[in-house]
Design an enzyme around this catalytic site. Structure first.
Site, mmCIF file in Angstrom:
data_model
loop_
_atom_site.group_PDB
_atom_site.id
_atom_site.type_symbol
_atom_site.label_atom_id
_atom_site.label_comp_id
_atom_site.label_asym_id
_atom_site.label_seq_id
_atom_site.Cartn_x
_atom_site.Cartn_y
_atom_site.Cartn_z
ATOM 1 N N SER A 196 0.853 -1.187 0.000
ATOM 2 C CA SER A 196 0.000 0.000 0.000
ATOM 3 C C SER A 196 0.883 1.228 0.000
ATOM 4 O O SER A 196 2.029 1.197 0.483
ATOM 5 C CB SER A 196 -0.893 0.021 1.243
ATOM 6 O OG SER A 196 -1.507 1.292 1.422
ATOM 7 N N TYR A 228 -1.156 -0.688 10.256
ATOM 8 C CA TYR A 228 -1.330 -0.956 8.828
ATOM 9 C C TYR A 228 -0.104 -0.477 8.050
ATOM 10 O O TYR A 228 0.465 -1.215 7.234
ATOM 11 C CB TYR A 228 -2.589 -0.277 8.309
ATOM 12 C CG TYR A 228 -2.896 -0.580 6.864
ATOM 13 C CD1 TYR A 228 -3.424 -1.808 6.481
ATOM 14 C CD2 TYR A 228 -2.652 0.377 5.872
ATOM 15 C CE1 TYR A 228 -3.702 -2.081 5.148
ATOM 16 C CE2 TYR A 228 -2.931 0.104 4.541
ATOM 17 C CZ TYR A 228 -3.456 -1.119 4.179
ATOM 18 O OH TYR A 228 -3.723 -1.387 2.860
ATOM 19 N N ALA A 278 2.918 0.079 9.106
ATOM 20 C CA ALA A 278 4.123 -0.683 9.444
ATOM 21 C C ALA A 278 4.138 -2.043 8.763
ATOM 22 O O ALA A 278 5.177 -2.479 8.248
ATOM 23 C CB ALA A 278 4.214 -0.853 10.964
ATOM 24 N N LYS A 320 2.575 -2.902 6.007
ATOM 25 C CA LYS A 320 2.717 -2.741 4.562
ATOM 26 C C LYS A 320 4.138 -2.316 4.182
ATOM 27 O O LYS A 320 4.632 -2.677 3.107
ATOM 28 C CB LYS A 320 1.681 -1.755 4.029
ATOM 29 C CG LYS A 320 0.261 -2.283 4.077
ATOM 30 C CD LYS A 320 0.113 -3.573 3.279
ATOM 31 C CE LYS A 320 -1.321 -4.064 3.203
ATOM 32 N NZ LYS A 320 -1.459 -5.304 2.395
ATOM 33 N N ILE A 365 -8.387 3.049 -3.450
ATOM 34 C CA ILE A 365 -9.100 2.160 -4.370
ATOM 35 C C ILE A 365 -10.562 2.068 -3.936
ATOM 36 O O ILE A 365 -10.858 1.733 -2.793
ATOM 37 C CB ILE A 365 -8.473 0.743 -4.378
ATOM 38 C CG1 ILE A 365 -6.957 0.836 -4.538
ATOM 39 C CG2 ILE A 365 -9.089 -0.099 -5.484
ATOM 40 C CD1 ILE A 365 -6.486 1.530 -5.784
ATOM 41 N N THR A 387 -13.809 -1.498 -2.306
ATOM 42 C CA THR A 387 -13.102 -2.539 -1.563
ATOM 43 C C THR A 387 -13.625 -2.549 -0.133
ATOM 44 O O THR A 387 -14.280 -1.595 0.316
ATOM 45 C CB THR A 387 -11.584 -2.290 -1.529
ATOM 46 O OG1 THR A 387 -11.331 -1.127 -0.732
ATOM 47 C CG2 THR A 387 -11.015 -2.091 -2.927
#
Length: 243
Positions: free
Chosen positions: A138, A150, A152, A154, A182, A185
């Site tokens: 991401s 999140y 960290a 990614k 995006i 999702t």
């Protein structure tokens, strides 16, 4: 028929990629803990092109055995590609995370990729033709995120991608796709509104990115057209974060 494993295939990018793979002539092995999402995918794809597995990649007993079971229990002799797409996003401060949530996001977003990638590589390292691992990271792993866990995890996916490109060469190429905002999702609606607006403000291309747009990039990385690429992180961000 070449076989592609896709985790997190029940919705969003994973589902769009599964459909794109089938359209390109691949056989898809789709895994997700989302039973309803897998059923919907099954309703749209012929049975001879798809098999589904209900799998919770926060469970060590699942991610430590998943690949080996595909070979040993389900009798797949060879797999062409692994798309590590399953992920969790909570969209909240690290101060609000419980111990259980910290453990879960670490396992799903990063630790499971270590085992899935390693086990895939061990099975396919002597394959006669090139194999592919594609990790979904991401933009949060590159520029940071208000959701520190999140971001960290990614960032860890990016590091794992680059290291495994060396570890698994020359037979297995390892690349990553780094999406920004995006739409459509499971993650999109959890992004705080002020963060969504900030992403949108920074986009220099204004055609909203849908899961199918990310799937297009994944298909390029699966193809021989990207045969000279490994250890790369490909942004899908409408130009929001020029490097």
């Amino acid at each position: 028929m070449k076989k592609i494993v896709i985790t997190g295939a029940g919705n969003g990018i994973g589902k769009a990629t599964a459909k794109a793979c089938v359209e390109a002539g691949y056989y898809v092995i789709a895994a997700d803990k989302d039973k309803a999402g897998l059923r919907d995918l099954q309703s749209k794809i012929a049975v001879h092109q798809l098999e589904t597995h209900v799998a919770d990649f926060s469970r060590p007993s699942v991610y430590k055995e998943f690949i080996s079971r595909l070979y040993g229990v389900y009798n797949h002799r060879a797999l062409h590609g692994l798309i590590n797409n399953a992920g969790i996003y909570h969209g909240k401060s690290v101060n609000e995370y419980s111990d259980r949530e910290i453990d879960e996001i670490w396992k799903v977003n990063l630790k499971s990729l270590v085992y899935l990638s390693r086990d895939f590589a061990q099975q396919e390292l002597n394959a006669p033709h090139t194999r592919n691992i594609i990790n979904i990271t991401s933009v949060a792993g590159e520029v940071g995120s208000m959701d520190a866990l999140y971001g960290a995890t990614k960032a860890g996916v990016i590091g794992l991608t680059k290291a495994n490109a060396w570890n698994f060469a020359p037979r297995i190429r390892v690349n990553a796709v780094s999406p920004a905002l995006i739409r459509n999702t499971s993650i999109h609606d959890r992004i705080p509104e002020h963060r969504r607006k900030e992403y949108e403000r920074q986009e220099v291309l204004k055609d909203p990115i849908e899961p199918e747009g990310v799937a297009d990039v994944i298909m390029f990385l699966l193809s021989d057209q990207s045969r000279h690429l490994t250890g790369k992180v490909i942004a899908v961000d409408n130009g929001a974060y020029p490097r």
